[in-house]
Design a protein around this motif. Structure first.
Motif, PDB file in Angstrom:
ATOM      1  N   VAL A 156      -1.398  16.686  11.666  1.00  0.00           N
ATOM      2  CA  VAL A 156      -0.662  15.657  12.390  1.00  0.00           C
ATOM      3  C   VAL A 156      -1.563  14.484  12.755  1.00  0.00           C
ATOM      4  CG1 VAL A 156       0.688  15.131  14.461  1.00  0.00           C
ATOM      5  CG2 VAL A 156       1.087  17.262  13.228  1.00  0.00           C
ATOM      6  N   ALA A 157      -2.794  14.755  13.133  1.00  0.00           N
ATOM      7  CA  ALA A 157      -3.702  13.668  13.509  1.00  0.00           C
ATOM      8  C   ALA A 157      -3.949  12.741  12.318  1.00  0.00           C
ATOM      9  CB  ALA A 157      -5.018  14.239  14.035  1.00  0.00           C
ATOM     10  N   THR A 158      -4.192  13.316  11.157  1.00  0.00           N
ATOM     11  CA  THR A 158      -4.409  12.499   9.958  1.00  0.00           C
ATOM     12  C   THR A 158      -3.126  11.765   9.575  1.00  0.00           C
ATOM     13  OG1 THR A 158      -6.124  13.998   9.181  1.00  0.00           O
ATOM     14  CG2 THR A 158      -5.130  12.543   7.536  1.00  0.00           C
ATOM     15  N   ALA A 159      -2.002  12.451   9.668  1.00  0.00           N
ATOM     16  CA  ALA A 159      -0.719  11.808   9.366  1.00  0.00           C
ATOM     17  C   ALA A 159      -0.485  10.625  10.301  1.00  0.00           C
ATOM     18  CB  ALA A 159       0.416  12.817   9.476  1.00  0.00           C
ATOM     19  N   ALA A 160      -0.848  10.766  11.556  1.00  0.00           N
ATOM     20  CA  ALA A 160      -0.664   9.672  12.516  1.00  0.00           C
ATOM     21  C   ALA A 160      -1.523   8.465  12.143  1.00  0.00           C
ATOM     22  CB  ALA A 160      -0.994  10.146  13.931  1.00  0.00           C
ATOM     23  N   VAL A 161      -2.736   8.709  11.672  1.00  0.00           N
ATOM     24  CA  VAL A 161      -3.605   7.602  11.238  1.00  0.00           C
ATOM     25  C   VAL A 161      -2.960   6.877  10.057  1.00  0.00           C
ATOM     26  CG1 VAL A 161      -5.818   7.048  10.153  1.00  0.00           C
ATOM     27  CG2 VAL A 161      -5.734   8.632  12.097  1.00  0.00           C
ATOM     28  N   HIS A 162      -2.486   7.632   9.080  1.00  0.00           N
ATOM     29  CA  HIS A 162      -1.834   7.012   7.925  1.00  0.00           C
ATOM     30  C   HIS A 162      -0.543   6.311   8.331  1.00  0.00           C
ATOM     31  CE1 HIS A 162      -4.686   8.526   5.085  1.00  0.00           C
ATOM     32  NE2 HIS A 162      -4.470   9.777   5.450  1.00  0.00           N
ATOM     33  N   ALA A 163       0.202   6.922   9.236  1.00  0.00           N
ATOM     34  CA  ALA A 163       1.460   6.319   9.689  1.00  0.00           C
ATOM     35  C   ALA A 163       1.207   4.977  10.359  1.00  0.00           C
ATOM     36  CB  ALA A 163       2.178   7.265  10.647  1.00  0.00           C
ATOM     37  N   GLY A 164       0.074   4.861  11.048  1.00  0.00           N
ATOM     38  CA  GLY A 164      -0.250   3.597  11.693  1.00  0.00           C
ATOM     39  C   GLY A 164      -0.450   2.467  10.703  1.00  0.00           C
ATOM     40  N   ALA A 165      -0.801   2.803   9.467  1.00  0.00           N
ATOM     41  CA  ALA A 165      -1.032   1.788   8.442  1.00  0.00           C
ATOM     42  C   ALA A 165       0.217   1.480   7.628  1.00  0.00           C
ATOM     43  CB  ALA A 165      -2.145   2.259   7.505  1.00  0.00           C
ATOM     44  N   VAL A 166       1.258   2.266   7.798  1.00  0.00           N
ATOM     45  CA  VAL A 166       2.459   2.125   6.979  1.00  0.00           C
ATOM     46  C   VAL A 166       3.106   0.758   7.143  1.00  0.00           C
ATOM     47  CG1 VAL A 166       4.824   2.956   6.701  1.00  0.00           C
ATOM     48  CG2 VAL A 166       2.940   4.570   6.761  1.00  0.00           C
ATOM     49  N   VAL A 167       3.210   0.276   8.356  1.00  0.00           N
ATOM     50  CA  VAL A 167       3.888  -0.999   8.601  1.00  0.00           C
ATOM     51  C   VAL A 167       3.225  -2.127   7.814  1.00  0.00           C
ATOM     52  CG1 VAL A 167       4.446  -2.711  10.357  1.00  0.00           C
ATOM     53  CG2 VAL A 167       4.802  -0.297  10.833  1.00  0.00           C
ATOM     54  N   ASP A 168       1.913  -2.144   7.783  1.00  0.00           N
ATOM     55  CA  ASP A 168       1.221  -3.181   7.013  1.00  0.00           C
ATOM     56  C   ASP A 168       1.293  -2.905   5.510  1.00  0.00           C
ATOM     57  OD1 ASP A 168       0.517  -4.620   9.282  1.00  0.00           O
ATOM     58  OD2 ASP A 168      -1.322  -3.457   9.563  1.00  0.00           O
ATOM     59  N   ALA A 169       1.335  -1.636   5.125  1.00  0.00           N
ATOM     60  CA  ALA A 169       1.375  -1.283   3.701  1.00  0.00           C
ATOM     61  C   ALA A 169       2.672  -1.732   3.037  1.00  0.00           C
ATOM     62  CB  ALA A 169       1.184   0.220   3.520  1.00  0.00           C
ATOM     63  N   VAL A 170       3.747  -1.846   3.800  1.00  0.00           N
ATOM     64  CA  VAL A 170       5.037  -2.235   3.215  1.00  0.00           C
ATOM     65  C   VAL A 170       5.369  -3.700   3.502  1.00  0.00           C
ATOM     66  CG1 VAL A 170       5.956   0.110   3.201  1.00  0.00           C
ATOM     67  CG2 VAL A 170       6.392  -1.370   5.183  1.00  0.00           C
ATOM     68  N   ALA A 171       4.403  -4.460   3.961  1.00  0.00           N
ATOM     69  CA  ALA A 171       4.633  -5.891   4.222  1.00  0.00           C
ATOM     70  C   ALA A 171       4.833  -6.616   2.892  1.00  0.00           C
ATOM     71  CB  ALA A 171       3.449  -6.483   4.977  1.00  0.00           C
ATOM     72  N   GLY A 172       5.718  -7.590   2.887  1.00  0.00           N
ATOM     73  CA  GLY A 172       5.941  -8.381   1.689  1.00  0.00           C
ATOM     74  C   GLY A 172       7.411  -8.643   1.460  1.00  0.00           C
ATOM     75  N   ASN A 173       7.703  -9.299   0.346  1.00  0.00           N
ATOM     76  CA  ASN A 173       9.082  -9.682   0.059  1.00  0.00           C
ATOM     77  C   ASN A 173       9.624  -9.002  -1.198  1.00  0.00           C
ATOM     78  OD1 ASN A 173       7.686 -11.005  -1.948  1.00  0.00           O
ATOM     79  ND2 ASN A 173       8.780 -12.930  -1.706  1.00  0.00           N
ATOM     80  N   ARG A 174       9.011  -7.908  -1.615  1.00  0.00           N
ATOM     81  CA  ARG A 174       9.442  -7.206  -2.824  1.00  0.00           C
ATOM     82  C   ARG A 174      10.266  -5.979  -2.463  1.00  0.00           C
ATOM     83  NH1 ARG A 174       8.786 -10.834  -6.752  1.00  0.00           N
ATOM     84  NH2 ARG A 174       6.866 -11.951  -6.344  1.00  0.00           N
ATOM     85  N   LEU A 175      11.072  -5.532  -3.407  1.00  0.00           N
ATOM     86  CA  LEU A 175      11.848  -4.321  -3.203  1.00  0.00           C
ATOM     87  C   LEU A 175      10.935  -3.109  -3.271  1.00  0.00           C
ATOM     88  CD1 LEU A 175      15.038  -4.937  -5.377  1.00  0.00           C
ATOM     89  CD2 LEU A 175      14.736  -5.288  -2.922  1.00  0.00           C
ATOM     90  N   ILE A 176      11.328  -2.069  -2.566  1.00  0.00           N
ATOM     91  CA  ILE A 176      10.593  -0.809  -2.588  1.00  0.00           C
ATOM     92  C   ILE A 176      11.618   0.314  -2.524  1.00  0.00           C
ATOM     93  CG2 ILE A 176      10.284  -0.819  -0.078  1.00  0.00           C
ATOM     94  CD1 ILE A 176       7.592   0.565  -0.494  1.00  0.00           C
ATOM     95  N   HIS A 177      11.380   1.377  -3.267  1.00  0.00           N
ATOM     96  CA  HIS A 177      12.267   2.533  -3.252  1.00  0.00           C
ATOM     97  C   HIS A 177      11.763   3.476  -2.176  1.00  0.00           C
ATOM     98  CE1 HIS A 177      14.790   5.781  -4.387  1.00  0.00           C
ATOM     99  NE2 HIS A 177      15.160   5.234  -5.552  1.00  0.00           N
ATOM    100  N   THR A 178      12.558   3.685  -1.142  1.00  0.00           N
ATOM    101  CA  THR A 178      12.104   4.491  -0.007  1.00  0.00           C
ATOM    102  C   THR A 178      12.683   5.897  -0.002  1.00  0.00           C
ATOM    103  OG1 THR A 178      13.887   3.645   1.386  1.00  0.00           O
ATOM    104  CG2 THR A 178      11.763   2.464   1.449  1.00  0.00           C
ATOM    105  N   ASP A 179      13.405   6.271  -1.045  1.00  0.00           N
ATOM    106  CA  ASP A 179      14.012   7.599  -1.086  1.00  0.00           C
ATOM    107  C   ASP A 179      13.912   8.157  -2.505  1.00  0.00           C
ATOM    108  OD1 ASP A 179      15.444   9.857  -0.328  1.00  0.00           O
ATOM    109  OD2 ASP A 179      17.391   8.904  -0.641  1.00  0.00           O
ATOM    110  N   LEU A 180      12.701   8.201  -3.025  1.00  0.00           N
ATOM    111  CA  LEU A 180      12.479   8.639  -4.403  1.00  0.00           C
ATOM    112  C   LEU A 180      12.623  10.165  -4.487  1.00  0.00           C
ATOM    113  CD1 LEU A 180      11.744   7.485  -7.162  1.00  0.00           C
ATOM    114  CD2 LEU A 180       9.351   7.902  -6.610  1.00  0.00           C
TER     115      LEU A 180
END
Length: 183
Positions: A156-180
């Motif tokens: 969970v601790a590692t997942a929380a670190v990665h989760a904190g970066a998610v918002v910036d990782a999906v920044a942009g104006n392109r489409l993304i598939h979020t339910d693959l």
């Protein structure tokens, strides 16, 4: 739910869009809709999805219809949407296919990769960015507060670190598939 289980006025609303339905076979994959059926109406075959009530599932289905044109050539084209008696019903062109095999080494993986890459090259005109939508949800901060016992097989601790970066990782104006998934 099956086609014949729908209230008469709901089926009538769909048939006002499609013409008389001569057959309807339930689609048993997925859990985002109350109704998913392959419908034959005259010379056309459609997939009809329906959600009873409002909320998140109705919003997702409305978005799938409204923004379906952004993935033209990849996804079945939206054909109609109608709202009747607290039901949202959406029709899409029918596409014949099979679930993708996503196990390592599968011959389906290169095609899945190509489709996901194609999606990512398309702009999300008219969509609020995923980064903006996720920024103020609180999901990621909530993850940090969870006990490791909640997810016994997760770090969970590692997942929380990665989760904190998610918002910036999906920044942009392109489409993304979020339910693959395979379907």
């Amino acid at each position: 739910m099956k086609w014949n289980d729908l209230p008469t006025q709901v089926r009538d609303a769909v048939e006002a869009q499609t013409g008389p339905v001569t057959s309807a076979d339930s689609v048993d994959v997925g859990d985002g809709c109350d109704l998913a059926a392959v419908v034959d109406a005259g010379e056309q075959r459609l997939v009809v999805k329906g959600v009873h009530g409002g909320g998140r599932r109705a919003r997702w289905l409305r978005n799938e219809h409204t923004f379906g044109h952004l993935a033209a050539g990849i996804t079945p084209s939206p054909r109609f949407a109608c709202q009747v008696d607290d039901w949202l019903l959406v029709g899409f062109e029918h596409a014949t296919g099979q679930p993708a095999d996503l196990i390592p080494g599968s011959p389906d993986l290169p095609r899945v990769r190509d489709v996901v890459n194609d999606i990512s090259r398309r702009t999300g005109e008219g969509l609020r960015s995923l980064s903006d939508r996720w920024r103020n949800t609180g999901w990621w901060e909530d993850l940090k507060t969870l006990s490791a016992r909640v997810f016994p097989d997760w770090d969970v601790a590692t997942a929380a670190v990665h989760a904190g970066a998610v918002v910036d990782a999906v920044a942009g104006n392109r489409l993304i598939h979020t339910d693959l998934h395979a379907h």
